[in-house]
Design an enzyme around this catalytic site. Sequence first.
Site, PDB file in Angstrom:
ATOM      1  N   ASP A 268       0.836  -1.209   0.000  1.00 21.15           N
ATOM      2  CA  ASP A 268       0.000   0.000   0.000  1.00 21.15           C
ATOM      3  C   ASP A 268       0.868   1.256   0.000  1.00 21.15           C
ATOM      4  O   ASP A 268       2.024   1.236   0.433  1.00 21.15           O
ATOM      5  CB  ASP A 268      -0.861   0.056   1.272  1.00 21.15           C
ATOM      6  CG  ASP A 268      -2.031  -0.914   1.240  1.00 21.15           C
ATOM      7  OD1 ASP A 268      -2.074  -1.763   0.335  1.00 21.15           O
ATOM      8  OD2 ASP A 268      -2.882  -0.823   2.138  1.00 21.15           O
TER       9      ASP A 268
ATOM     10  N   HIS B  18       3.992  -2.048   3.077  1.00 32.37           N
ATOM     11  CA  HIS B  18       3.966  -0.702   2.483  1.00 32.37           C
ATOM     12  C   HIS B  18       5.277  -0.465   1.734  1.00 32.37           C
ATOM     13  O   HIS B  18       6.352  -0.592   2.346  1.00 32.37           O
ATOM     14  CB  HIS B  18       3.784   0.355   3.581  1.00 32.37           C
ATOM     15  CG  HIS B  18       2.459   0.257   4.272  1.00 32.37           C
ATOM     16  ND1 HIS B  18       2.210  -0.659   5.262  1.00 32.37           N
ATOM     17  CD2 HIS B  18       1.304   0.945   4.092  1.00 32.37           C
ATOM     18  CE1 HIS B  18       0.958  -0.539   5.667  1.00 32.37           C
ATOM     19  NE2 HIS B  18       0.382   0.432   4.980  1.00 32.37           N
TER      20      HIS B  18
HETATM   21 ZN   LIG Z   1      -2.648   3.251   3.137  1.00 35.23          ZN
END
Ligand SMILES: [Zn+2]
Length: 247
Positions: free
Chosen positions: A64, A209
């Site tokens: 993400d 991430h």
């Molecule tokens: Zn996010």
Amino acid sequence: MSLALFLMTVFIWKNDQLYSPWIIVLILYVGIVSWGAFDLRLNFFMQSTTSVRKNVQQVAITFDDGPTPFTLEILDLLDQYQAKASFFCIGTQVVKYPMIAKQIIERGHVIANHSMNHPNKMGFLPSGQVVAEINEANHAIETATGKKVLLYRPPFGVSNPHIAKALHDCKLKSIGWNIRSLDTLSLTEDQIFARIAKKLSPGSIILLHDTSEKTVHIVKSLLIALKVNKLEAVNLEDFLNQKVYEN
Ligand SMILES: [Zn+2]
């Protein structure tokens, strides 16, 4: 429902009837709704895929908040270990790094929507504004890559009726996770990798991430662990066995 509860509470309060069972019901209600809003696995407000029952040795690695320059390092590692992944991109980052967004597709991975601005108040926006966040990000991704995406991951994993309605209107499918790495917190690489490793099993969706060097190192350890455990990392198109783009 919420308004009725609020009015009844005010009424009871005003009449000095501090009725304790009622207060307990109210606290339980607020607790359950908040829990439902922050845990996609409960499917409280909308359906999100958080893992898939598999009889093959596959997992889905998802990233993400990119693309960022760290995405390139991750793409190199994925190539090196013949692994595929999926990237839930923020629209403004795609505008900033369109060539990296393009490489995600060209190197066999899946790109998907993670809103235009990732606003902190995402959980409080009316559905019209959520639709705008989704559409703008879709437009940014399509401009950079030519792909009209069908998958979405809610920022912060927050769900509520406005977000559910917006996803329905935009015809996007919500994807959650069942292994949260907590790689953006101040845990060490070893602690984060241990969190992931102890939960690894076929059908898992892992949340990472692509925003730090720390995660690049964790990805390397993860890819080695997957090889040792004979688990294959596939992109969400193969993992879900369904279309992830309109075109
Ligand atoms: Zn996010």
